[in-house]
Design an enzyme around this catalytic site. Structure first.
Site, mmCIF file in Angstrom:
data_model
loop_
_atom_site.group_PDB
_atom_site.id
_atom_site.type_symbol
_atom_site.label_atom_id
_atom_site.label_comp_id
_atom_site.label_asym_id
_atom_site.label_seq_id
_atom_site.Cartn_x
_atom_site.Cartn_y
_atom_site.Cartn_z
ATOM 1 N N ARG A 65 -49.419 -2.445 -11.702
ATOM 2 C CA ARG A 65 -49.816 -1.100 -11.696
ATOM 3 C C ARG A 65 -49.067 -0.416 -13.213
ATOM 4 O O ARG A 65 -49.399 0.725 -13.268
ATOM 5 C CB ARG A 65 -49.280 -0.447 -10.794
ATOM 6 C CG ARG A 65 -49.906 -0.963 -9.345
ATOM 7 C CD ARG A 65 -49.441 -0.147 -8.133
ATOM 8 N NE ARG A 65 -50.316 -0.466 -6.932
ATOM 9 C CZ ARG A 65 -50.140 -1.755 -6.189
ATOM 10 N NH1 ARG A 65 -48.978 -2.288 -6.709
ATOM 11 N NH2 ARG A 65 -50.673 -2.005 -5.122
ATOM 12 N N HIS A 133 -45.445 -11.287 0.843
ATOM 13 C CA HIS A 133 -46.690 -11.480 0.438
ATOM 14 C C HIS A 133 -47.176 -12.874 0.276
ATOM 15 O O HIS A 133 -48.012 -13.142 -0.293
ATOM 16 C CB HIS A 133 -47.005 -10.636 -0.790
ATOM 17 C CG HIS A 133 -46.952 -9.140 -0.364
ATOM 18 N ND1 HIS A 133 -46.703 -8.245 -1.150
ATOM 19 C CD2 HIS A 133 -46.742 -8.357 0.843
ATOM 20 C CE1 HIS A 133 -46.680 -6.796 -0.822
ATOM 21 N NE2 HIS A 133 -46.589 -7.099 0.555
ATOM 22 N N VAL A 257 -34.825 -3.294 -15.739
ATOM 23 C CA VAL A 257 -34.065 -3.942 -14.564
ATOM 24 C C VAL A 257 -33.202 -4.783 -15.099
ATOM 25 O O VAL A 257 -31.849 -4.921 -14.862
ATOM 26 C CB VAL A 257 -34.924 -4.341 -13.477
ATOM 27 C CG1 VAL A 257 -34.022 -5.024 -12.405
ATOM 28 C CG2 VAL A 257 -35.815 -3.426 -12.846
#
Length: 350
Positions: A65, A133, A257
């Site tokens: 995204r 997932h 990060v």
């Protein structure tokens, strides 16, 4: 490759808010916030880290995204220019730091939405991770539900049967008549039960949840950090884009990060380990049967801890931090009155 994985999923229009501009802290502010996070790490007793696609972009795996994400570019009829194969991708600095912090007992658990297998390649033990997932490097038996590590990524997604017999008998276990299938979830699939239970319970007993590289749009995984807040713990979000839960966080750091965690390690005076093929279980799986099933004893032990701490405790109502908008974040990501379809948020928010 991420693009191939995305193309293997069933058609689904409601992929969340895409292409939100990234934000970057000023260096002075970044250093100040990293000091605050390092202090929280030192003071907290049970820390859970929630990881998303943003921790793997430095390995060459595009996110979904972001401004150059798979689904963002898909809307424009484009594909990411960088898209390394899952086979060739190696754990990032973040993956290796998280492995080190687990080994040092600085953090207690990782809840991951990622299917790229990089936590597995880092040498992380199954005891310390929920993969909500699925994982491209895991086969699962249709009958006994035991999981086995592959040396190469699965060729299908969506829990499709390969026809290969269960490998349980090769490890000295009881022979099973089941067949192996890929463990990567499609939109309509329910999350794996033990992974979800462990993720929920760890998040509930945690006094600190840290979100890394995720906009927290997929549910239920994106809402799990709120369990920490509801039981009185703190929430930290580290992401380049705003997230749907920024207004509930105690600390937000908008930066890469890898850079955030490198600063944290320097503050804590800890070395950052390098990726080592000798501890990469996908390499071992080329010559041995390697199991990746959650140990039922670990589930039972954690259930007792969860009940001892949380049973009968009234959850706190989540108070929106007064400095932030209580109905919608500045990026247009709606908050919690959304309908759910297993893995994803439908865009039917009020």
């Amino acid at each position: 490759m991420s693009c191939n994985y995305a193309e293997g999923l069933s058609p689904y229009e409601h992929k969340g808010v895409l292409g939100i501009p990234e934000k970057f802290e000023a260096i002075e502010k970044l250093n100040e916030k990293c000091e605050m996070l390092a202090r929280l790490l030192s003071e907290s007793k049970h820390i859970v880290v929630h990881t998303g696609a943003g921790i793997s972009t430095s390995a060459g795996i595009p996110d979904f995204r972001g401004p150059n994400g798979v689904w963002t570019l898909e809307k424009e009829g484009k594909r990411p220019s960088t898209n390394i194969s899952f086979t060739d991708a190696k754990p990032t600095k973040t993956h290796m730091i998280l492995k080190k912090l687990i080994d040092c007992n600085k953090i207690q658990y990782i809840v991951s939405q990622n299917i790229d297998g990089l936590h597995l390649k880092s040498g992380l033990s199954r005891k310390y991770i929920s993969e909500l997932h699925g994982n491209m490097f895991i086969d699962e038996c249709s009958l006994c539900k035991r999981q086995f590590i592959r040396s190469s990524p699965v060729e299908t997604v969506g829990k499709k049967c390969s026809g290969v017999p269960c490998a349980s008998g090769h490890n000295g276990g009881r022979p099973c008549r089941g067949r192996l299938y890929d463990g990567v979830l499609d939109w309509e699939h329910s999350l794996p039960e033990n992974d979800l239970l462990m993720a929920e319970w760890h998040s509930s007993i945690a006094d600190l949840s840290i979100c890394l590289g995720t906009t927290l749009q997929i549910i239920p995984s994106g809402n799990l950090p709120l369990e920490t807040v509801k039981y009185g713990g703190k929430l930290v979000i580290c992401n380049l884009q705003p997230t749907k839960h920024d207004n509930k966080a105690d600390l937000i750091i908008n930066y890469y990060v890898d850079d955030i965690l490198e600063k944290i390690m320097n503050i804590l005076h800890l070395d950052i380990p390098q990726y080592n093929e000798d501890t990469d279980l996908t390499k071992l799986a080329s010559t041995n049967i390697v199991e990746w099933t959650i140990n039922k004893k670990d589930v039972l032990v954690l259930e007792k801890v969860f009940k001892a701490k949380c049973k009968g405790v009234k959850k706190k109502k989540i108070l929106i931090k007064s400095k932030r908008n209580s109905t919608e974040t500045s990026n247009g990501i709606e908050n919690d009155n959304c309908k759910v379809i297993k893995l994803e948020v439908k865009e039917e928010c009020v």
